[in-house]
Write a protein that holds these residues in place. Structure first.
Motif, PDB file in Angstrom:
ATOM      1  N   THR B 116     -27.131  43.462 -29.976  1.00 11.58           N
ATOM      2  CA  THR B 116     -25.644  42.485 -30.542  1.00 11.58           C
ATOM      3  C   THR B 116     -25.678  42.054 -31.003  1.00 11.58           C
ATOM      4  O   THR B 116     -24.609  42.650 -31.928  1.00 11.58           O
ATOM      5  N   THR B 135     -24.374  50.887 -20.929  1.00  8.80           N
ATOM      6  CA  THR B 135     -24.427  49.257 -20.052  1.00  8.80           C
ATOM      7  C   THR B 135     -25.562  49.040 -19.559  1.00  8.80           C
ATOM      8  O   THR B 135     -25.434  48.658 -19.140  1.00  8.80           O
ATOM      9  N   GLN B 138     -28.410  47.158 -20.712  1.00  7.16           N
ATOM     10  CA  GLN B 138     -27.357  45.594 -21.356  1.00  7.16           C
ATOM     11  C   GLN B 138     -27.898  44.622 -19.513  1.00  7.16           C
ATOM     12  O   GLN B 138     -27.584  45.098 -18.840  1.00  7.16           O
ATOM     13  N   GLN B 143     -27.494  43.618 -25.239  1.00  2.82           N
ATOM     14  CA  GLN B 143     -28.026  44.718 -25.493  1.00  2.82           C
ATOM     15  C   GLN B 143     -28.838  45.418 -25.982  1.00  2.82           C
ATOM     16  O   GLN B 143     -29.734  44.542 -26.983  1.00  2.82           O
TER      17      GLN B 143
END
Lengths: 277, 448
Positions: B116, B135, B138, B143
């Motif tokens: 991130t 996603t 994540q 991330q």
């Protein structure tokens, strides 16, 4: 009547022997057969269907495109060095443990032997950490060092053989003025040729076939050995290159056969010797 | 050598070794940075994709003259044990391929770098990725990798056999199944299944012991290419939520499993489990190459295997729809950054490059995996069009109803338990309900 029962016994015996021989040899023949098939035929025909038309294209591909020639060379040098190291150091250690008197000798021997019972997987990570601290990750030294100085198995094998050699021989040599070193080199080793040959071939084959340690300790093509090279060609779900894998496996087998043919006389003798005891 | 000199030698050697151990003597063999040049290590497990990656990396090195990249290839079977050992030794590769089955465990062990901050600092546009893929990597707003590729499951079929049965690709992709009479899907498979006397399973006198050609072949170690897909098509959810509990014993799931079992044992239209059960059974491309089946459910990752054994005599159709509609498992890999990397900045440059349009275009041209960036899907289709195969069914399914590969820390336990239990189900030695119950319970117990 009795000749008939002998015939029946012979037939049964040879039947069992032939079945055993087939079971041991078939995998090698099937590998070789598969390696000679064209990629399209490999998956569509059963393994025992002869390769027709036979092709050497898989071998040339594995040799030229996939770097197997250099992997073979790496494996050969590693296996030869480890074999020499093991034979030399196992013989030295075995002599000390068989014939020299020092306090705690038997404890040391049995303790060392007991490490044979520990599976390789247990010591894998600690060994890797040690090699990393020594800066030997991805080096030939890292590949060779852990087994260079002998294994409990090798020391055990040679020590047991040394113990069968009569003490009188040594005593006679001492009277003639020989020191320990001379006794080892001039008396013990020449008498142990078959067992040393056996150790050499076992070490060579084990080192050649070892996958897990080279896999963990080496990273680059520079140090890659044949087992790791072949296994890298297998895919996640199914190998897209089964013909290459088979050709690589067949190629890797050849040096082992050569080594066996070279040493087999000694191995047969060592087995005959153990039978005499 | 005298006794005292021997002792001195031993002491010196021991202290030298100790000194080494405490001060980490020598370089660690990796991360060689000489003259400002940094060498990154990049670990992958697929030999087929390596040539394309080499090309991509060559372009990267040209753009970053101070960074060299060394690709380290190890097969899937050894890849993970090696990676975990290296992580234990804190010498893992700077960048490596990550799989959803291992991702939860890695993120828990803090071995993945959170991307991130890098994404924010470089103002990287992550909207180019399919949000479903992005996603998936994540956790707690962090991330842990950029999408490398994706895969779905579709029906790969033998062109000649389909034609012989009077079916087209569109018809095959438009079939539907239900749990009462099997629906049009089973009817089509009956047409494609022939015994030694030329009889079909729905005809009197059909000999289920001597079948020459089956309609379908299914095989999967974990469910990804067989019952997971049927489960989605029956409205079953494998988990209550991402990172949540397994829910594979709810009725909708059990019914889907029952249907997959029925295909083999009741309708006799699928290759028996004794042939296809993993891990020792024949692989799906193998079954197809031997002409034992007309259709298989398989992932896009196996396209090259079909191409090499069937040379264009195959096509790809969408999976059938079930009582709840269409559905497939949608999964992908990511390029992850190792948290212990000594050159995180350079490694991020590589991760960023591998996730870029430019690099993924190079990868796509080889046709082994679908790109992580959906706008490049058409390029992938074009590559296969040139080889005579229409592979668009995979991407159409990706746009429809999908289920992600389950995100859970219990993957390792699940993978062990499911294979044995479900192999028994497919052989008819265990009921779908009993298998689902036991796998569900044991897997949930392993969630950390």
């Amino acid at each position: 009547m009795s000749s008939l029962s002998t015939a029946v016994r012979r037939t049964t015996l040879y039947g069992i022997l032939a079945a055993g021989a087939l079971l041991s040899v078939a995998p090698y023949l099937l590998t070789l057969n598969g390696a000679l098939k064209r990629p399209a035929d490999l998956l569509s025909t059963d393994a025992w269907i002869p390769a027709h038309p036979a092709t050497f294209a898989n071998f040339t591909a594995v040799w030229n495109q996939y770097g197997m020639s250099s992997f073979l060379l790496h494996t050969l040098s590693v296996a030869v060095l480890v074999t020499i190291g093991q034979v030399v150091f196992s013989a030295l250690a075995a002599y000390a443990l068989a014939r020299m008197e020092f306090p705690g000798r038997d404890w040391l021997f049995w303790g060392y032997l007991a490490t044979m019972m520990v599976p390789q997987m247990i010591t894998l990570v600690p060994l890797f950490l040690m090699m990393r601290e020594l800066g030997l990750v991805d080096t030939y030294a890292g590949l060779i060092l852990p087994t260079l100085f002998g294994t409990p198995y090798g020391v055990f094998l040679v020590r047991q053989h040394f113990r069968t050699i009569p003490h009188d021989l040594e005593a006679a040599a001492r009277i003639d003025g020989a020191n320990t070193w001379t006794i080892l080199v001039r008396i013990m080793l020449p008498l142990s040729r078959p067992i040393l040959a056996t150790l050499a071939i076992i070490t060579f084959v084990n080192t050649w076939n070892n996958l897990i340690w080279p896999l963990i300790i080496t990273n680059s093509d520079r140090t890659r050995v044949i087992t790791v090279g072949i296994s890298a060609l297998q895919g996640e779900h199914v190998s897209d290159l089964p013909h290459i894998v088979l050709a690589g496996a067949a190629l890797a087998l050849l040096p082992l056969i050569a080594v066996f043919l070279l040493f087999q006389r000694h191995i047969v003798r060592s087995i005959a010797l153990t039978g005499l005891k | 050598m005298s006794a005292s000199s021997r002792r001195v030698l031993a002491a010196t050697a021991t202290s030298a070794l100790l000194l080494c151990l405490t001060t980490a003597c020598g370089s660690s063999g990796s991360d060689t940075s000489s003259g400002g040049t940094v060498t990154l290590r990049y670990a992958i497990w697929d030999a087929v994709q390596e040539p394309a990656l080499q090309k991509s990396v060559a372009v990267f090195e040209k753009q970053h003259p101070k960074i060299k990249v060394k690709i380290e290839l190890n097969a899937w079977a050894q890849y993970w044990s090696k990676l975990q050992t290296q992580m234990a030794g804190r010498t893992a590769p700077d960048v490596f391929w990550d799989h959803v089955a291992y991702f939860p465990q890695f993120s828990q062990q803090n071995v993945l770098a959170d991307l991130t901050p890098y994404i924010k600092a470089d103002k990287l546009d992550t909207s180019i990725y399919d949000p479903k893929l992005l996603t998936g990597w994540q956790q707690d707003g962090k991330q842990y990798g950029l999408p490398k590729d994706w895969d779905t499951i579709a029906q790969v079929y033998n062109k000649t056999m389909l034609e012989k049965a009077g079916l087209t690709q569109d018809e095959l992709g438009g079939l539907s199944w239900n749990t009462t009479d099997g629906g049009s899907f089973v009817k089509a498979l009956q047409k494609l299944t022939v015994d030694d006397n030329g009889k079909h399973p729905n005809e009197p006198g059909f000999d289920s012991k001597h079948v020459k050609q089956y309609g379908l072949a299914l095989g999967s170690a974990n469910g990804q290419t067989d019952w997971w897909d049927a489960a989605v098509q029956n409205g079953c959810k494998l988990q209550d939520k991402a990172w949540g509990k397994w829910t594979i014993n709810q009725p909708s799931c059990v019914k889907a499993i029952q249907f997959v079992q029925d295909l083999r044992l009741k309708y006799h239209v699928a290759v028996p489990a004794s042939v296809t059960n993993t891990p020792n059974g024949a692989s799906l491309p193998q079954v197809m190459a031997r002409k034992q089946a007309a259709v298989v459910w398989d992932g896009s990752w196996d396209l090259n295997a079909y191409q090499s054994s069937m040379k264009g005599n195959f096509g790809v159709a969408e999976l059938p729809s079930g009582p709840a509609g269409k559905g497939t498992v949608y999964n992908g890999l990511s390029n992850a950054l190792y948290a212990g990397s000594k050159h995180p900045k350079e490694a991020w440059e590589l991760v960023k490059w591998l996730g870029s349009q430019e690099s993924q275009k190079i990868i796509v041209s080889q046709g082994s995996v679908w790109p992580g960036i959906p706008t490049l899907n058409k390029d992938y289709v074009a590559v296969w069009q040139k080889r005579g195969v229409d592979v668009s069914a995979f991407s159409k399914e990706a746009e429809g109803t999908t289920v992600g590969y389950p995100l859970t820390t219990s993957s390792a336990t699940y993978n062990v338990k499911v294979q044995d239990a479900f192999n028994q189900v497919w052989l008819g030695q265990q009921s779908p309900k009993a298998a689902a119950d036991s796998v569900n319970e044991e897997s949930n117990a392993a969630i950390k």
